[in-house]
Write an enzyme that holds these catalytic residues in place. Structure first.
Site, PDB file in Angstrom:
ATOM      1  N   ASP A  52      56.564  72.943  31.185  1.00  0.00           N
ATOM      2  CA  ASP A  52      57.722  71.701  30.090  1.00  0.00           C
ATOM      3  C   ASP A  52      57.555  72.989  28.823  1.00  0.00           C
ATOM      4  O   ASP A  52      57.096  73.172  28.446  1.00  0.00           O
ATOM      5  CB  ASP A  52      57.783  70.543  29.969  1.00  0.00           C
ATOM      6  CG  ASP A  52      58.176  70.482  31.525  1.00  0.00           C
ATOM      7  OD1 ASP A  52      58.508  70.891  32.213  1.00  0.00           O
ATOM      8  OD2 ASP A  52      57.749  68.913  31.160  1.00  0.00           O
ATOM      9  N   CYS A 110      76.036  67.438  24.168  1.00  0.00           N
ATOM     10  CA  CYS A 110      77.558  66.911  25.489  1.00  0.00           C
ATOM     11  C   CYS A 110      77.706  65.513  24.635  1.00  0.00           C
ATOM     12  O   CYS A 110      78.420  65.128  25.808  1.00  0.00           O
ATOM     13  CB  CYS A 110      77.881  67.787  26.730  1.00  0.00           C
ATOM     14  SG  CYS A 110      77.326  69.160  27.045  1.00  0.00           S
TER      15      CYS A 110
END
Length: 673
Positions: free
Chosen positions: A351, A437
């Site tokens: 990650d 978004c």
């Protein structure tokens, strides 16, 4: 026939007619309507058993939990239901989410129908009931090659035997709510959201590693498509270029099925993706220099990574993608990228927050593309977003509710801030592109503001500052600012927030030689040609024409005022780009014992007083007036020639040798070298 049965049949016919409106989408052009109805008829034949199972599992995770005083149905855990099956084809995945989302939107209605029919609901039953009424209570067409699922077949037999009773219950609910079609039972906000999603134009980016823009235009023309100027001109078989991204085409929403069947899409020459991701990719590409590497903090959509790769194929840049996690996922992505012609991608299993800023693999990375997990309420098509970005299906519940819980929003914002601050810890990175978004400031402006205020980058490197976006502010967004790019959700675009953080430049980079010269000219220290200027004629007439002492600059001829100005412009820099800063730092205080002479001549016919001349000239024999005039004219020409030669160059200042009369060692006659 008993009256009750006759009434039920009549109600059944009404339901069949009314529910047809729920399935058919109105389109503006006749051809689009025919194609849309054709697709709908295929869907009304029903789905595979595996699709119903997956839809039931998705609905189980997103169904609305009601307050205790309003609970009519308490769902079990559906322990007997088969586990979610891995569906390879995108169509099956998509319709699974569509069925689950539809069951969520009509959950209250479907539960009311089942309770009115004395049936206790379960997740699979609710999903299959919605599909049954969507097919006008017609029987499902079962394909011979599919593997049956016992639970699905059992519920299907019950629904088939109870169609009349269920249709009557649906009709009573419709009458109770006073609506002609059950879609009007939905909240107005949901209906508007669905209308926006159905009208949203399709954004397609061109894979220029496989085909050029001109070839795409030619192929589309052969297939009957016409290019228009703007989105407002889209109609039927038309397309236009996007106003922000040069490699993005925009098509009408009604052409989706037909576009996806083109060989251009099958060959990965055209790829369908939400515009917000193209904006982020182009913003990143604009920040790169030749050979700079990029860190993509999340796998997200493989289309975003591929687009980034296509834009940087002609350079030596590499793209490091974090969070792949498994070798199987790595192999899958490599196959996808190979098919799309992408070769400069490096996949990392860790990650992003697990990678140290000093990782030797990333020492040439100059830009980080950060697309964090967000609430996503700005997306136009939530199912496409979930499928492409591998996001949580909880987005469907949040969209239905119209908001995100405070706890979830807080968790998301905290994670986003952590990732952004981690990106700022990479000392070699020069810029970060942050894109969401979301429609919430808590995930957008406030995250960026907190990261900038944290000072996490330390004192050893230049701090980050907001940089204006490479795109013009979108015209349909009043909330965009000079430093943020925002698009509000509308019928022509999804919602998007984009911020660019770049390191401040060194002061030596901020003040260039060109800027110094321009500033000097503005203050009257230089003339328009960059030559060391004299004072104005009016000022010179007021001053005696005497020799001026100068500051002692080795081999130089700069006036004290000019030297002080250049010193002010460059003394604050440690890494000057030009040698003029070194010269200015060598300026010493005036020393009366070390003075050089410079004769300031404005009018060549004016006599020069004896006291203004050097002492060595006072012992010069007297000359005739004609010789004096010629001498002064010659000296004036030399002085003018000297001034023309005193030009500040962009790289360094070159001074001519000092022309000073001096006495020979014997002290007999003055001579000029």
């Amino acid at each position: 026939m008993p009256a009750s049965q006759s009434n039920l049949l009549s109600l059944h016919e009404d339901v069949i007619n009314d529910t047809a409106n729920l399935s058919e989408t109105k389109t503006s052009d006749e051809k689009g309507s025919v194609e849309k109805r054709t697709v709908t008829v295929i869907e009304k034949n029903g789905y595979r058993d595996s699709v119903y199972v997956n839809a039931a599992r998705i609905f189980q995770g997103i169904h609305a939990e009601k307050p205790k005083d309003r609970i009519l149905v308490r769902y079990g855990d559906d322990g007997s239901l088969s586990p979610v099956l891995t569906l390879k084809d995108e169509y099956s995945q998509r319709v699974s989410y569509e069925l689950a989302f539809s069951a969520l939107k009509y959950q209250d209605l479907l539960e009311e129908i089942l309770l009115d029919s004395c049936v206790y609901p379960c997740h699979l039953l609710v999903v299959m009931l919605y599909d049954l009424q969507n097919r006008k209570f017609q029987a499902r067409e079962i394909l011979g090659d599919e593997e049956p699922v016992a639970e699905v077949r059992k519920i299907e037999r019950y629904l088939s035997s109870s169609r009349t009773k269920l249709a009557a219950a649906l009709a009573r609910c419709r009458i109770k709510h006073g609506v002609l079609s059950i879609e009007y039972i939905l909240p107005e906000s949901i209906r508007k959201q669905e209308q926006r999603a159905s009208a949203l134009p399709l954004c397609v980016w061109i894979n220029t590693s496989k085909i050029s823009l001109q070839d795409i235009f030619r192929d589309l023309k052969k297939k009957g498509f016409t290019r228009v100027d703007s989105v407002s001109d889209l109609d039927c078989y038309t397309y236009c270029m996007d106003q922000h991204c040069h490699d993005v085409l925009v098509f009408p929403s009604s052409l989706k099925e037909e576009l996806l069947n083109l060989d251009l899409f099958a060959d990965c020459k055209l790829l369908l993706q939400d515009k917000s991701r193209s904006l982020a990719v182009h913003s990143t590409q604009a920040l790169l220099n030749a050979g700079d590497d990029i860190i993509v903090a999340h796998v997200g959509s493989h289309l975003t990574i591929a687009h980034m790769s296509v834009l940087t194929n002609d350079s030596m840049s590499r793209i490091f993608v974090c969070g792949v996690k498994t070798s199987a996922k790595e192999a899958e992505l490599r196959d996808l990228f190979s098919h799309m012609g992408c070769e400069n991608i490096q996949l990392l299993l860790e990650d992003f927050t697990e990678i140290e800023p000093t990782d030797p693999r990333l020492q040439n990375a100059k830009v980080v593309l950060l697309l964090p997990q967000c609430s996503g309420l700005g997306v136009g098509n939530p199912i496409d977003f979930i499928l492409s970005e591998h996001k949580d299906a909880g987005l469907l519940r949040d969209l239905f509710q119209g908001s995100v819980s405070e706890d979830k929003l807080s968790i998301l914002a905290e994670r986003q801030l952590k990732e952004l601050m981690h990106a700022m810890n990479f000392n070699q990175v020069q810029a970060i592109v942050y894109c969401t978004c979301s429609v919430y400031p808590e995930e957008n402006e406030l995250v960026v503001q907190k990261a900038l205020e944290s000072g996490v980058e330390g004192n050893e490197v230049q701090p980050y500052r907001l940089t204006p976006p490479v795109f013009n502010t979108c015209s349909n967004s009043v909330s965009s600012t000079e430093f943020f790019f925002k698009m509000e959700p509308s019928e022509i675009s999804s919602g998007c927030f984009l911020a660019i953080l770049a390191r401040e430049k060194d002061s030596s980079e901020n003040v260039s030689v060109k800027d110094i010269l321009a500033h000097a000219a503005a203050e009257g220290l230089l003339d328009v040609d960059g030559v060391v200027g004299e004072k104005s004629k009016k000022e010179e007439k007021k001053q005696p024409k005497v020799t001026q002492p100068r500051s002692n600059i080795t081999g130089g001829r700069i006036k004290p005022k000019n030297a002080a100005f250049l010193h002010r412009q460059t003394v604050s820099t440690n890494k000057a780009e030009v040698s003029v800063s070194k010269a200015v730092r060598n300026v010493k205080p005036k020393n009366v014992n070390q003075t050089n002479t410079r004769v300031l001549l404005k009018e060549s016919i004016s006599p020069v007083p004896d006291r203004a001349l050097p002492k060595v000239l006072k012992h010069t024999p007297h000359l005739s007036p004609t010789h004096k005039l010629r001498g002064r004219q010659t000296l004036a020409r030399k002085a003018r020639a000297e001034r023309k030669r005193l030009v500040l160059k962009p790289i360094e200042i070159v001074f001519p040798p000092v022309i000073t009369p001096h006495v020979s060692p014997q002290g007999t006659k003055p001579r000029v070298p």
